[in-house]
Motif scaffolding. Structure first.
Motif, short mmCIF file in Angstrom:
data_model
loop_
_atom_site.label_atom_id
_atom_site.label_comp_id
_atom_site.label_asym_id
_atom_site.label_seq_id
_atom_site.Cartn_x
_atom_site.Cartn_y
_atom_site.Cartn_z
N TYR A 431 -18.36 -11.12 10.26
CA TYR A 431 -17.72 -10.68 8.87
C TYR A 431 -17.41 -9.76 8.14
N GLY A 447 -14.10 -11.85 8.51
CA GLY A 447 -14.09 -10.98 6.70
C GLY A 447 -12.35 -10.79 6.66
N SER A 469 -18.17 -11.20 2.20
CA SER A 469 -18.84 -11.43 3.87
C SER A 469 -18.84 -10.73 4.21
N SER A 470 -18.97 -9.27 3.49
CA SER A 470 -19.44 -8.34 3.88
C SER A 470 -19.60 -7.46 2.72
#
Length: 488
Positions: A431, A447, A469-470
């Protein structure tokens, strides 16, 4: 005159009932049309593995749980992987043995429960509870943080998760709660002395809070010393309350697809993309049970024994209600050293002119006026239009805040965090926005994807690909968790 009024009222009521019936039939017909015109159900939507339920789990030990889990994954291999149609044997399918995202090919299958042991004797234990449609993978970085601090880290796969999405069509929140009890029992069995921490992500946050309150009445449940909640599911949208109605047509064999709110290709090795109606329904039931218990204990003055709670939450969260975290949890907590960390939007983003007013003002609207019984930290830009970031700290009982400079900055083009981003560092192989080459590769790097092109060309929804996503502030977050671990 009175009989005439009664007759009119009856006619009005009858007409209203007919109107509501017509609306209901219309909505039901629309739902049937939507499902019948959507994607077809695949083997991983139809095969329901025989996962454990609450009554079985409550009388089980850790070894028994792992044995049942192994049998569960074997049943998926036999009934799904070995029976795939030729057209399903593609690199995009996590259930195809030849796919780069096939979980059993990795050094560790993070769909399964795990134990991480420190180098020496454990000085404490932590239980990690993942979120809905998720797996123990989501908290592996937090688990390793605890391991580095000398803790035994136990991450449990909650029933219905990690296998096939159909597993969530029959799971109940009581099964997840029973698995939480088992994990805490095992952590305390292995580390009978020393601190016990619970870490809950999303749906797991609700389970951690419920466990902590149960332990107030029954210390044998395993009373935690600290709670760490990440994007906790304290409250969700009202849609989930009525999600069960969306599945009514599924009672008829011809309309089984109505049991699903989303039918999507399964290309993520450690998370379901498809989403059954029952998943939303059970999360709503869990949050209702949690809120009812919080309210009951507040009225009775019985929250005083709760441990300090450290929560990390994005002000913009499409999955859970951020105001519910503030008003439904923190407003009720005693003055016990709890702390709430809120991640603001990027106020230096070039997308600023596109922000909705509600997004721009979210931080100010969410927090109640000081004085508060808990510490508040807002991770935000040092000033409007500035790159520099600060932690804006307001101590319990204070009316003024102070700014502490942060090392991290927003990555270019990122305007906010998301519900799913918080537990993953930028270097996460799956991610992360800048995957660490030293991390094990998992066949895809979500990611790093920044798609540009025409709509309708991809086999997967764009929403899932463009969602952050991070967490660029992950290092600051783990430093704060580390300070809580070391606190006496």
């Amino acid at each position: 005159m009175l009989p005439l009024r009664i007759a009119r009222a009856r006619r009005l009521l009858r007409n209203l009932l007919f109107l509501l019936l017509g609306i209901g039939i219309g909505l039901l017909g629309l739902r049937v049309w939507q499902t019948q015109n959507g994607p077809a159900l695949q083997a991983w939507h139809r095969f329901v593995p025989a996962d454990l339920h609450a009554a079985e789990i409550e009388g089980m030990d850790w070894a028994g749980y792992l044995a049942a889990e192994a049998a569960l994954f074997e049943s998926v291999r036999r009934n799904v992987t070995e029976r795939l149609e030729p057209e399903d044997r593609t690199p995009l399918n996590r259930y195809f043995e030849g796919s780069p995202v096939y979980p059993p090919r990795f050094r560790q299958d993070w769909n399964r429960s795990y134990l991480l042991l420190p180098e020496g004797p454990p000085r404490g234990a932590v239980v990690l509870l993942h979120g809905l449609t998720d797996t123990p993978y989501s908290l592996r970085h937090i688990a390793r943080l605890y391991q580095s601090h000398g803790f035994l880290a136990l991450g449990i796969r909650l029933p219905g998760h990690g296998t096939v999405p159909a597993g969530l069509t029959v799971a109940r929140w009581e099964d997840w709660m029973a698995a939480t009890h088992l994990a805490v029992r095992e952590a305390r069995r292995r580390v009978p002395a020393g601190p016990l921490h619970l870490v809950g992500f999303s749906n797991g946050g609700a389970l951690a809070m419920k466990q902590a309150m149960e332990a107030l009445d029954d210390p044998g449940r395993g009373r935690p010393d600290r709670l760490i909640l990440i994007s906790p599911m304290i409250g969700i949208t009202e849609f989930a309350r009525f999600a069960g109605l969306a599945g009514l047509p599924a009672m008829l064999p011809s309309f089984t697809k109505a049991a699903w709110l989303g039918i999507v290709a399964e290309f993520n090795p450690f998370k379901y993309n498809s989403f059954p109606v029952n998943g939303a329904r059970q999360s709503w039931r869990l949050t209702r049970a949690l809120q009812a218990e919080l309210d009951r204990r507040t009225r009775a003055g019985r929250l005083e024994g709760l441990p300090p709670v450290l929560t990390f939450q994005s002000v913009l969260d499409f999955t859970v209600s951020t105001p519910a975290v503030v008003n439904g949890l923190y407003a009720l907590l005693p003055d016990n050293g709890s702390e709430l960390v809120l991640f603001d939007i990027n106020r230096n983003s070039m997308l600023g002119i596109l922000f909705r007013t509600a997004s721009e003002t979210a931080l100010g609207r969410i927090l109640p006026p000081a004085i508060r019984r808990y510490r508040t930290i807002a991770v935000t830009n040092a000033g409007e239009g500035e790159d520099a970031m600060v932690a804006r700290v307001t101590e319990p009982g204070a009316t003024q805040s102070r700014d502490l400079p942060l090392r991290a900055r927003w990555p270019e083009g990122v305007y906010s965090l998301s519900h799913v981003a918080l537990p993953f560092p930028p270097g996460d192989s799956l991610y992360g926005i800048a995957p660490d080459p030293a991390d094990e590769a998992f066949g895809v790097q979500f990611g790093t994807i920044a798609p540009r092109g025409e709509r309708g060309a991809l086999r997967v929804p764009l929403d899932g690909l463009i969602r952050m996503s991070s967490n660029p502030f992950f290092e600051e977050m783990t430093e704060r968790i580390g300070q809580m671990i070391e606190a006496r």
